[in-house]
Design a protein around this motif. Structure first.
Motif, PDB file in Angstrom:
ATOM      1  N   ILE A 330       0.892  -1.236   0.007  1.00 53.51           N
ATOM      2  CA  ILE A 330      -0.002   0.017   0.181  1.00 53.51           C
ATOM      3  C   ILE A 330       1.036   1.368   0.017  1.00 53.51           C
ATOM      4  O   ILE A 330       0.511   2.208  -0.829  1.00 53.51           O
ATOM      5  CB  ILE A 330      -1.014  -0.073   1.149  1.00 53.51           C
ATOM      6  N   GLU A 331       1.761   1.088   0.806  1.00 52.48           N
ATOM      7  CA  GLU A 331       2.830   2.467   1.014  1.00 52.48           C
ATOM      8  C   GLU A 331       4.100   1.848   1.080  1.00 52.48           C
ATOM      9  O   GLU A 331       4.399   1.139   2.178  1.00 52.48           O
ATOM     10  CB  GLU A 331       2.542   3.234   2.089  1.00 52.48           C
ATOM     11  N   ARG A 332       5.101   2.200   0.206  1.00 52.88           N
ATOM     12  CA  ARG A 332       6.460   1.354   0.214  1.00 52.88           C
ATOM     13  C   ARG A 332       6.965   1.748   1.845  1.00 52.88           C
ATOM     14  O   ARG A 332       7.080   2.995   2.299  1.00 52.88           O
ATOM     15  CB  ARG A 332       7.615   2.331  -0.627  1.00 52.88           C
ATOM     16  N   GLY A 333       7.450   0.659   2.447  1.00 51.20           N
ATOM     17  CA  GLY A 333       8.318   0.522   3.737  1.00 51.20           C
ATOM     18  C   GLY A 333       7.178   0.793   4.959  1.00 51.20           C
ATOM     19  O   GLY A 333       7.504   0.963   6.178  1.00 51.20           O
ATOM     20  N   LEU A 334       5.786   0.798   4.669  1.00 53.50           N
ATOM     21  CA  LEU A 334       4.805   0.858   5.570  1.00 53.50           C
ATOM     22  C   LEU A 334       4.871  -0.497   6.294  1.00 53.50           C
ATOM     23  O   LEU A 334       3.987  -1.684   5.971  1.00 53.50           O
ATOM     24  CB  LEU A 334       3.526   1.242   5.163  1.00 53.50           C
ATOM     25  N   VAL A 335       5.213  -0.392   7.866  1.00 57.80           N
ATOM     26  CA  VAL A 335       5.151  -1.553   8.546  1.00 57.80           C
ATOM     27  C   VAL A 335       4.638  -1.076  10.066  1.00 57.80           C
ATOM     28  O   VAL A 335       5.018  -0.225  10.430  1.00 57.80           O
ATOM     29  CB  VAL A 335       6.435  -2.289   8.788  1.00 57.80           C
ATOM     30  N   LEU A 336       3.389  -1.626  10.296  1.00 55.66           N
ATOM     31  CA  LEU A 336       2.675  -1.147  11.669  1.00 55.66           C
ATOM     32  C   LEU A 336       2.847  -2.405  12.648  1.00 55.66           C
ATOM     33  O   LEU A 336       2.837  -3.552  12.421  1.00 55.66           O
ATOM     34  CB  LEU A 336       1.250  -1.069  11.338  1.00 55.66           C
ATOM     35  N   PRO A 337       3.341  -1.847  13.949  1.00 62.15           N
ATOM     36  CA  PRO A 337       3.504  -2.727  15.032  1.00 62.15           C
ATOM     37  C   PRO A 337       2.113  -3.230  15.595  1.00 62.15           C
ATOM     38  O   PRO A 337       1.123  -2.218  15.716  1.00 62.15           O
ATOM     39  CB  PRO A 337       4.158  -2.133  15.967  1.00 62.15           C
ATOM     40  N   LEU A 338       1.845  -4.349  15.803  1.00 65.62           N
ATOM     41  CA  LEU A 338       0.631  -4.649  16.907  1.00 65.62           C
ATOM     42  C   LEU A 338       1.066  -5.393  18.076  1.00 65.62           C
ATOM     43  O   LEU A 338       1.495  -6.473  17.939  1.00 65.62           O
ATOM     44  CB  LEU A 338      -0.141  -5.725  15.748  1.00 65.62           C
ATOM     45  N   SER A 339       0.919  -5.052  19.196  1.00 59.31           N
ATOM     46  CA  SER A 339       1.317  -5.474  20.351  1.00 59.31           C
ATOM     47  C   SER A 339       0.095  -6.455  20.845  1.00 59.31           C
ATOM     48  O   SER A 339      -0.882  -6.273  20.481  1.00 59.31           O
ATOM     49  CB  SER A 339       1.356  -4.421  21.415  1.00 59.31           C
ATOM     50  N   GLU A 340       0.548  -7.308  21.754  1.00 61.41           N
ATOM     51  CA  GLU A 340      -0.335  -8.348  22.362  1.00 61.41           C
ATOM     52  C   GLU A 340      -1.503  -7.574  23.107  1.00 61.41           C
ATOM     53  O   GLU A 340      -2.722  -7.680  23.087  1.00 61.41           O
ATOM     54  CB  GLU A 340       0.253  -9.325  23.340  1.00 61.41           C
ATOM     55  N   LYS A 341      -0.804  -6.449  23.554  1.00 60.48           N
ATOM     56  CA  LYS A 341      -1.800  -5.598  24.546  1.00 60.48           C
ATOM     57  C   LYS A 341      -2.873  -4.889  23.589  1.00 60.48           C
ATOM     58  O   LYS A 341      -4.059  -4.939  24.016  1.00 60.48           O
ATOM     59  CB  LYS A 341      -1.091  -4.478  25.460  1.00 60.48           C
ATOM     60  N   THR A 342      -2.731  -4.153  22.562  1.00 55.17           N
ATOM     61  CA  THR A 342      -3.690  -3.883  21.491  1.00 55.17           C
ATOM     62  C   THR A 342      -4.609  -4.874  21.187  1.00 55.17           C
ATOM     63  O   THR A 342      -5.893  -4.289  21.015  1.00 55.17           O
ATOM     64  CB  THR A 342      -2.711  -3.120  20.366  1.00 55.17           C
ATOM     65  N   ALA A 343      -4.024  -6.002  20.943  1.00 54.50           N
ATOM     66  CA  ALA A 343      -4.805  -7.157  20.476  1.00 54.50           C
ATOM     67  C   ALA A 343      -5.982  -7.549  21.477  1.00 54.50           C
ATOM     68  O   ALA A 343      -7.215  -7.541  21.297  1.00 54.50           O
ATOM     69  CB  ALA A 343      -4.345  -8.072  19.872  1.00 54.50           C
ATOM     70  N   VAL A 344      -5.374  -7.440  22.841  1.00 53.82           N
ATOM     71  CA  VAL A 344      -6.498  -8.062  23.956  1.00 53.82           C
ATOM     72  C   VAL A 344      -7.451  -6.729  24.264  1.00 53.82           C
ATOM     73  O   VAL A 344      -8.585  -7.169  24.265  1.00 53.82           O
ATOM     74  CB  VAL A 344      -5.611  -8.039  25.136  1.00 53.82           C
ATOM     75  N   ASP A 345      -6.841  -5.499  24.362  1.00 55.45           N
ATOM     76  CA  ASP A 345      -7.745  -4.594  24.406  1.00 55.45           C
ATOM     77  C   ASP A 345      -9.049  -4.564  23.362  1.00 55.45           C
ATOM     78  O   ASP A 345     -10.104  -4.159  23.728  1.00 55.45           O
ATOM     79  CB  ASP A 345      -7.068  -3.226  24.571  1.00 55.45           C
ATOM     80  N   ALA A 346      -8.698  -4.781  22.109  1.00 55.84           N
ATOM     81  CA  ALA A 346      -9.645  -4.529  20.974  1.00 55.84           C
ATOM     82  C   ALA A 346     -10.544  -5.843  20.838  1.00 55.84           C
ATOM     83  O   ALA A 346     -11.799  -5.635  20.828  1.00 55.84           O
ATOM     84  CB  ALA A 346      -8.755  -4.957  19.682  1.00 55.84           C
ATOM     85  N   LEU A 347      -9.883  -6.857  21.454  1.00 57.25           N
ATOM     86  CA  LEU A 347     -10.817  -8.218  21.494  1.00 57.25           C
ATOM     87  C   LEU A 347     -11.670  -8.535  22.982  1.00 57.25           C
ATOM     88  O   LEU A 347     -12.456  -9.320  23.069  1.00 57.25           O
ATOM     89  CB  LEU A 347     -10.030  -9.415  21.319  1.00 57.25           C
ATOM     90  N   ARG A 348     -11.376  -7.722  24.109  1.00 55.95           N
ATOM     91  CA  ARG A 348     -11.689  -7.995  25.376  1.00 55.95           C
ATOM     92  C   ARG A 348     -13.147  -8.185  25.542  1.00 55.95           C
ATOM     93  O   ARG A 348     -13.452  -9.194  26.247  1.00 55.95           O
ATOM     94  CB  ARG A 348     -11.036  -7.069  26.448  1.00 55.95           C
ATOM     95  N   ALA A 349     -13.780  -7.131  24.992  1.00 53.56           N
ATOM     96  CA  ALA A 349     -15.402  -7.142  25.054  1.00 53.56           C
ATOM     97  C   ALA A 349     -15.901  -8.540  24.464  1.00 53.56           C
ATOM     98  O   ALA A 349     -16.886  -8.994  24.936  1.00 53.56           O
ATOM     99  CB  ALA A 349     -16.066  -5.854  24.465  1.00 53.56           C
ATOM    100  N   ASP A 350     -15.444  -8.784  23.146  1.00 50.61           N
ATOM    101  CA  ASP A 350     -15.844  -9.861  22.428  1.00 50.61           C
ATOM    102  C   ASP A 350     -15.594 -11.493  23.366  1.00 50.61           C
ATOM    103  O   ASP A 350     -16.401 -12.148  23.439  1.00 50.61           O
ATOM    104  CB  ASP A 350     -15.373 -10.081  21.063  1.00 50.61           C
ATOM    105  N   LEU A 351     -14.303 -11.603  23.718  1.00 48.01           N
ATOM    106  CA  LEU A 351     -13.823 -12.597  24.371  1.00 48.01           C
ATOM    107  C   LEU A 351     -14.647 -12.650  25.734  1.00 48.01           C
ATOM    108  O   LEU A 351     -14.944 -13.822  26.292  1.00 48.01           O
ATOM    109  CB  LEU A 351     -12.341 -12.240  24.908  1.00 48.01           C
ATOM    110  N   ASP A 352     -14.977 -11.704  26.366  1.00 50.00           N
ATOM    111  CA  ASP A 352     -15.709 -11.642  27.835  1.00 50.00           C
ATOM    112  C   ASP A 352     -17.137 -12.214  27.339  1.00 50.00           C
ATOM    113  O   ASP A 352     -17.738 -12.995  28.103  1.00 50.00           O
ATOM    114  CB  ASP A 352     -15.686 -10.255  28.358  1.00 50.00           C
ATOM    115  N   ARG A 353     -17.706 -11.787  26.429  1.00 51.50           N
ATOM    116  CA  ARG A 353     -18.929 -12.200  25.955  1.00 51.50           C
ATOM    117  C   ARG A 353     -19.291 -13.665  25.659  1.00 51.50           C
ATOM    118  O   ARG A 353     -19.919 -14.274  26.092  1.00 51.50           O
ATOM    119  CB  ARG A 353     -19.729 -11.444  24.763  1.00 51.50           C
ATOM    120  N   ILE A 354     -18.157 -14.115  24.773  1.00 53.83           N
ATOM    121  CA  ILE A 354     -18.096 -15.544  24.496  1.00 53.83           C
ATOM    122  C   ILE A 354     -18.028 -16.281  25.894  1.00 53.83           C
ATOM    123  O   ILE A 354     -18.542 -17.368  26.043  1.00 53.83           O
ATOM    124  CB  ILE A 354     -16.768 -15.800  23.808  1.00 53.83           C
TER     125      ILE A 354
END
Length: 424
Positions: A330-354
């Motif tokens: 998409i853009e030369r050299g574009l690399v995005l970091p993704l931390s476990e914490k970001t993922a956990v925060d993003a998924l927490r509501a769904d995981l708790d509901r399941i």
């Protein structure tokens, strides 16, 4: 291949599908749907060019469909087809490229026809179904099953039976049970998280009527594709302007980003008027690089590829480690970091509901968590450590058993089909 016994079992999944057929040596076996593969992505690619054949527009299925898309062929990739069951979309026609249109019901039927052909064209089938196609709406849920049955009958199945997918997984678990147990089956796939509390045991295996052994069933329409969407929104799309505030102090409208993160809505983002609208919204972005990235996605139709990168990131962090997402296409050299914490925060509501739904299932049976003997995990999304560990923590007395994440349901459906149809 001919199927002389005339029946099969189909696990028509949101992300992957599998088929079981009678086998003289083993009773039932899973069909090799693709070379050396017992499961096939639930995906269809419609080519923009090429003549119609007896089956309709030129198409590729499964991994070939995904490959056609990745290789840049003109056309349209359809995934998560199961998610449209029960919605008004099923009777609508959608653009599949090259000036062609297809009804969503015909798209589902075409895929089922492919599975039936690979099964030897039997006339009887057991199809799996989630506990709820549609949460909290019994009318739409019943409509979804009726629509799936209609699609199956349209391609040649004259006798169509249904079994809940988590109950089918319990049948698979039962093959290894050495004593009577109460097992909570967690079938967490691409579209739904389904639970069944089932009494299993070697003396119960041959019973055709198992209603009394099903102590409770429950489910929620949250699963792997929802995880992917949250990961994409939280970890990727903010680099494209999601939740960004422009020079005028107003937040960039979020609708385009939610659609880009939802498989069956991605193609709506490419409508010429919509692309033109966003091309003219550069002034809304404080960081014009975000607008440029968004326009690259829209103009080059990279939405499905972006969603695939989000899914890959989810898999990468499923074991509990940080990762990075390479978006250099998409853009030369574009690399995005993704931390476990970001993922956990993003998924927490769904995981708790399941996890809450799992406990609700046990409560529906009038039992306590410590009365569950085993947790049986199946479905592609049970590879997510955060979810499995969180669920197991709530049932400390239960043994944790992991089935074949992609084939347990099909195997159990096959056992049920054999009991229903063999000798009839």
């Amino acid at each position: 291949m001919n199927n002389p016994d005339g029946f099969c079992a189909i696990d028509f999944g949101t992300s992957n599908s599998a088929v079981a057929v009678p086998d003289a040596a083993t009773g039932m076996r899973l069909v090799e749907l693709e070379p050396s593969q017992r499961t096939m992505p639930t995906a269809v690619f419609y080519f923009a060019e090429g003549p119609h054949d007896a089956d309709g527009p030129p198409r590729a299925f499964g991994r070939a469909a995904v490959a056609a898309y990745v290789e840049g062929h003109e056309g349209r990739l359809m995934r998560s087809m199961k998610s449209i069951l029960g919605s008004p979309l099923i009777d609508q026609t959608t653009d599949v490229g090259g000036g062609r249109g297809a009804k969503y019901s015909d798209i589902v039927s075409g895929y089922l026809k492919r599975l039936r052909r690979l099964a030897g064209e039997p006339e009887r089938a057991v199809l799996g179904r989630p506990v709820f196609f549609v949460d909290g709406d019994p009318v739409r849920d019943a409509a979804a099953q009726a629509q799936l049955e209609g699609c199956a009958r349209a391609v040649g199945f004259r006798d169509v039976q249904f079994q809940y997918e988590p109950i089918a997984a319990a049948f698979d678990f039962e093959q290894q049970a050495t004593r009577e147990q109460i097992v909570l089956v967690a079938d967490i796939g691409g579209g739904t998280s389904d639970f069944s509390l089932v009494r299993v045991g070697p003396e119960r295996m041959q019973r055709l009527a198992r209603r009394d052994d099903i102590l409770a069933s429950h489910g929620v329409h949250i699963a792997g594709t929802d995880f992917d969407r949250h990961i994409e929104l939280a970890g990727l799309l903010q680099a494209f302007g999601y939740r960004a505030t422009g020079p005028n102090g107003r937040e960039v409208p979020s609708g385009i980003f939610f659609d880009l993160a939802t498989w069956h809505l991605i193609n709506t983002c490419y409508a010429p008027l919509r692309v033109a609208e966003w091309r003219g919204m550069k002034s809304w972005f404080a960081d014009v690089r975000q607008h440029a990235r968004l326009m690259t996605v829209l103009e080059e139709r990279l939405g499905h590829e972006l969603a695939a990168r989000a899914e890959g990131a989810k898999i990468a962090i499923s074991g509990g480690a940080d990762t990075t997402v390479d978006l250099g296409h998409i853009e030369r050299g574009l690399v995005l970091p993704l931390s476990e914490k970001t993922a956990v925060d993003a998924l927490r509501a769904d995981l708790d509901r399941i996890i809450a739904t799992a406990h609700e299932t046990v409560a529906l049976a009038g039992l306590q968590a410590d009365q569950v003997d085993a947790l049986y995990f199946t479905g592609g999304s049970t590879g997510l450590r955060l979810l499995v560990d969180g669920m197991a923590a709530g049932f400390p007395a239960a043994a944790r058993v992991t089935g074949d994440r992609f084939a347990s349901v099909a195997t159990g459906l096959g056992l049920h089909a054999q009991r229903l149809f063999a000798g009839h």
